[in-house]
Scaffold this motif. Structure first.
Motif: not given
Length: 366
Positions: A125-126, A129, A133, A221
């Motif tokens: 998930e990181h 993201n 971003a 983020l």
């Protein structure tokens, strides 16, 4: 022939080192809520690059030849019955108990959940993201913040990356200005916006952040690399708040025993030893504690070993990678200012592999 039962609570760097050191001389039980060892040093890159997703996870199955690893959460140390109580209700008898529960780190350097699958899902998930971003804000100019900013920049050369630090210089914990200057030069040469003397807090609107001057920064983020929290709340809840100092760390004497307890030790990030909380210090504490535990278990006799005092490591090498091929190494020099070595040394020592082969060997893997 074993000298007694040793329960080690926490399977981080200090815990696994200590458990392995005592495996041949005591009946060792290592307790950890995770099913695998989490190599935190590799976690920042794992949170950015998909090919590193599973690198931080090393199974415990080869760590102990004689002892065992119990997956579970310790909730109490019963000092009257001399038992460690797990959340499942299981009770583990001990002659010596070691608190090695470490500290909680901010995202992405965190093991989420208890299984490899849960933690890997969090890393993925990181990665997603970061991949999408437009502007990533990293708060904190210590080693973790600098390393994470560099990893994000190299993974996303097209994104805007900002590093905000509340102090006047990066890497100010080193006690020397040179490492901070070199880190600043590298980051700025790679188009990372560095904001010094900028204490950040969340703004009034979602996705906004405000510094102490009132300046608003928009970012979709953010990561906060602003320190760690010792994992000792469970001790306070279990009635052992008197073992903790004001910062929540376990108070220990020079032998790494909990103050006033001969059979309770605390090692690693969780205790109040005044030094940088880094991996070499955790390993050094584990070695001293292993010697002192053997000395205690062997009792009296002419061959009994005297306990050793732990000397805090005030000047230790600090390695800060800027991705897999760059970085700096701060090398203490007795009687003078620390030497700052460049990318070649840093790459060989840590940046390329993030010490993964070394930690795999520590856990019994080749």
């Amino acid at each position: 022939m074993y000298d007694g039962d040793v329960v080690v609570i926490g399977g981080g760097y200090a815990g696994v080192r200590l458990a392995r050191r005592l495996d041949d001389t005591a009946r060792v039980t290592l307790v950890d809520r995770k099913e695998v060892f989490f190599h935190r040093i590799a976690s920042l890159r794992a949170g950015v690059r998909p090919e590193w997703t599973h690198t931080p996870f090393i199974p415990y199955d080869r760590l102990l030849r004689h002892g065992r690893v119990a997956t579970g959460k310790a909730v109490r140390i019963d000092t009257t019955e001399r038992q460690v109580v797990l959340a499942t209700g299981e009770r583990l008898p001990y002659d010596v108990v070691v608190i090695a529960t470490g500290a909680d780190y901010p995202e992405p350097a965190r093991f989420t959940g208890t299984t490899t699958e849960e933690a890997a899902k969090s890393f993925a998930e990181h990665q997603r993201n970061i991949a999408t971003a437009e502007h990533v804000l990293v708060v904190g100019g210590g080693p973790g913040g600098v390393e994470l900013s560099a990893e994000i920049r190299l993974a996303r050369p097209d994104a805007r990356v900002t590093l905000a630090h509340s102090g006047p210089a990066l890497l100010d914990s080193t006690g020397s200005a040179r490492p901070g200057r070199k880190a600043l030069a590298w980051l700025e040469s790679h188009d990372v916006e560095v904001r010094l003397d900028s204490f950040m807090s969340p703004g009034n609107d979602f996705g906004t952040y405000r510094d102490a001057r009132g300046t608003v920064v928009d970012a979709d983020l953010s990561f906060w690399a602003t320190g760690t929290t010792p994992n000792t709340l469970w001790l306070r809840l279990a009635g052992h708040g008197d073992w903790l100092n004001g910062a929540g760390r376990v108070k220990v004497d020079r032998t790494l025993r909990v103050e006033g307890r001969l059979d309770v030790f605390a090692v690693g990030d969780v205790n109040d030893v005044s030094e940088l909380k880094i991996t070499p210090a955790a390993l050094a504490q584990a070695d001293i504690a292993a010697h002192n535990i053997r000395s205690y278990l062997q009792g009296s006799g002419k061959h009994r070993k005297e306990p050793r005092f732990y000397r805090p490591i005030q000047r230790t090498p600090l390695i800060v990678p800027f991705g897999p091929a760059h970085g700096l190494t701060v090398l203490p020099v007795p009687g003078g200012e620390s030497a700052v070595l460049g990318s070649r040394t840093t790459t060989l020592a840590k940046a390329k592999s993030l010490m993964t082969p070394y930690m795999r060997r520590q856990l019994g893997y080749t």
